[in-house]
Scaffold this active site. Structure first.
Site, PDB file in Angstrom:
ATOM      1  N   CYS A  70       1.178   6.818  10.305  1.00  0.00           N
ATOM      2  CA  CYS A  70       0.111   7.560   9.787  1.00  0.00           C
ATOM      3  C   CYS A  70      -0.486   8.374  10.977  1.00  0.00           C
ATOM      4  O   CYS A  70      -0.864   9.715  10.860  1.00  0.00           O
ATOM      5  CB  CYS A  70      -1.024   6.896   8.833  1.00  0.00           C
ATOM      6  SG  CYS A  70      -1.601   5.467   9.808  1.00  0.00           S
ATOM      7  N   ARG A 116       0.750  -1.364   0.049  1.00  0.00           N
ATOM      8  CA  ARG A 116      -0.016  -0.085  -0.164  1.00  0.00           C
ATOM      9  C   ARG A 116       1.000   1.329  -0.087  1.00  0.00           C
ATOM     10  O   ARG A 116       0.686   2.313  -0.947  1.00  0.00           O
ATOM     11  CB  ARG A 116      -0.933  -0.017   1.306  1.00  0.00           C
ATOM     12  CG  ARG A 116      -2.134  -1.075   1.418  1.00  0.00           C
ATOM     13  CD  ARG A 116      -3.105  -1.267   0.156  1.00  0.00           C
ATOM     14  NE  ARG A 116      -3.627   0.051   0.246  1.00  0.00           N
ATOM     15  CZ  ARG A 116      -4.002   0.652  -1.112  1.00  0.00           C
ATOM     16  NH1 ARG A 116      -3.633  -0.077  -2.254  1.00  0.00           N
ATOM     17  NH2 ARG A 116      -4.851   1.751  -1.237  1.00  0.00           N
ATOM     18  N   ASN A 135      -5.236   7.866   6.176  1.00  0.00           N
ATOM     19  CA  ASN A 135      -4.081   6.953   6.853  1.00  0.00           C
ATOM     20  C   ASN A 135      -3.155   6.323   5.732  1.00  0.00           C
ATOM     21  O   ASN A 135      -1.918   6.138   6.107  1.00  0.00           O
ATOM     22  CB  ASN A 135      -4.331   6.044   7.737  1.00  0.00           C
ATOM     23  CG  ASN A 135      -5.682   4.924   6.963  1.00  0.00           C
ATOM     24  OD1 ASN A 135      -6.857   5.478   7.221  1.00  0.00           O
ATOM     25  ND2 ASN A 135      -5.495   3.777   6.522  1.00  0.00           N
ATOM     26  N   HIS A 185      -9.504   4.094  13.449  1.00  0.00           N
ATOM     27  CA  HIS A 185      -8.414   3.835  12.159  1.00  0.00           C
ATOM     28  C   HIS A 185      -9.071   2.899  11.267  1.00  0.00           C
ATOM     29  O   HIS A 185      -9.605   1.799  11.755  1.00  0.00           O
ATOM     30  CB  HIS A 185      -7.324   3.394  12.656  1.00  0.00           C
ATOM     31  CG  HIS A 185      -5.982   3.133  11.834  1.00  0.00           C
ATOM     32  ND1 HIS A 185      -6.036   2.467  10.603  1.00  0.00           N
ATOM     33  CD2 HIS A 185      -4.732   4.063  11.891  1.00  0.00           C
ATOM     34  CE1 HIS A 185      -4.990   2.665  10.084  1.00  0.00           C
ATOM     35  NE2 HIS A 185      -4.362   3.812  10.738  1.00  0.00           N
TER      36      HIS A 185
END
Length: 339
Positions: A153, A12, A320, A180
């Site tokens: 993040c 990611r 994030n 989150h």
């Protein structure tokens, strides 16, 4: 002068980092190599199409050993050990973006230096090295720094908010909670967790799952005067990205909601890392933001006790993924300029 970049780990954060570097069109940064244990064809497809962030606006293809972007080949290696990646020998890599999540200490990440790389920027918390949150403590960077952490993040969301509050009012103590988005470390369906964490073994898309966060501890690495003053927890929630941090604090003096909001909003003016939004947004509205943290004054809360003591709750949104990556690449640009 161009700094040649290698990306270790094309998940990611690695893929979004490449996207970000291409989007900002900074000719002083050039991605020349990638290391990941997945095939170039799979990596190219995941780079081109992204469920959370949409299609990459460039021509993407793959060969047997490279990703091809707008006709330019970027070699892809599949080395398990960072010290075996031919970063310098084959590609002249000077700076590695370490995005695997495994090389999160000075000892481990030094493997890249042994491979001949000059500097490493880690996309994760690492307690035994300098941790940088851009526009909070990036002034502590110098040309001699070899291994640097970009934090997490959540740290990049918490730090700008905490700094603004502390600069204005002096934080005495506090606790933070981040709601989150779930991550790839969690289970899609209820299934045994490799680390034996029974909560992490539960289906991420159907539960609110309490989880540890190092952000409240890492804040002391970024803002030394807050060392030991904050604690916190993460609640992983069923959204793909888009999160919010709640910071509850006691201050050295009492304030009103209007006074508090006005003071914090001043810190968001002309600040690429710390924004402000008063539009009563929800989590999906923050997806794609380039801010590491976005203050939301519409939900500030202050409770005053009968003894006139106060607890203030302040909130900041963050993507994030994209918000953190934007912050990390700002730090990367500064490291490259320092040489």
């Amino acid at each position: 002068m161009t700094t040649k970049i290698g990306i270790n780990g094309f998940g990611r954060i690695g893929r979004l980092s490449l996207r970000r570097i291409y989007d900002i069109k900074d000719n002083s940064l050039e991605i020349v190599a990638i290391n990941d244990l997945t095939s170039p064809a799979m990596l190219a497809h995941l780079l081109k199409y992204d469920t959370a962030h949409g299609q990459f606006n460039h021509e993407v293809a793959a060969t047997e050993n490279a990703i091809v972007i707008d006709g330019k080949k970027i070699p892809v290696y599949a080395e398990k050990s960072a010290s075996d990646i031919p970063w310098v020998k084959n590609n002249g890599v000077e700076l590695v973006l370490e995005c695997t999540g495994f090389y999160t200490s000075t000892e481990k990440s030094s493997s890249h230096l042994k491979a001949g790389v000059k500097k490493v920027l880690i996309s994760a918390p690492a307690g035994d090295m300098k941790t940088i949150v851009y526009n909070v403590n990036d002034d502590t960077l110098n040309a001699d720094d070899q291994i640097i952490s970009a934090g997490s993040c959540t740290t990049n969301c918490l730090a700008p908010l905490a700094k603004a509050i502390n600069d204005e009012f002096q934080i005495k103590a506090g606790t933070m909670t981040t709601l989150h988005a779930y991550t790839s470390s969690q289970m899609l369906q209820d299934s045994p967790d490799r680390q034996g964490d029974v909560r992490n073994a539960r289906a991420a898309s159907a539960n609110i799952i309490p989880h540890s966060t190092g952000a409240s501890k890492a804040i002391g690495l970024v803002i030394p005067e807050l060392q030991g003053k904050l604690t916190g927890i993460a609640l992983r929630v069923p959204v793909i990205t888009g999160s919010i941090t709640e910071l509850a604090v006691t201050l050295a003096k009492n304030v009103t909601v209007n006074e508090f909001n006005a003071a914090i909003k001043k810190h968001t003016i002309n600040n690429a890392s710390f924004g402000c939004n008063e539009d009563k947004i929800v989590s999906s509205d923050i997806i794609g933001t380039e801010f590491g943290s976005v203050f939301d004054p519409t939900i500030t809360q202050i409770a005053t006790g009968t003894d006139y003591s106060q607890v203030i709750k302040a909130y900041a949104w963050y993507d994030n993924e994209s918000g953190f990556v934007a912050q990390m690449i700002r730090t990367l640009q500064k490291i490259a300029k320092l040489g």
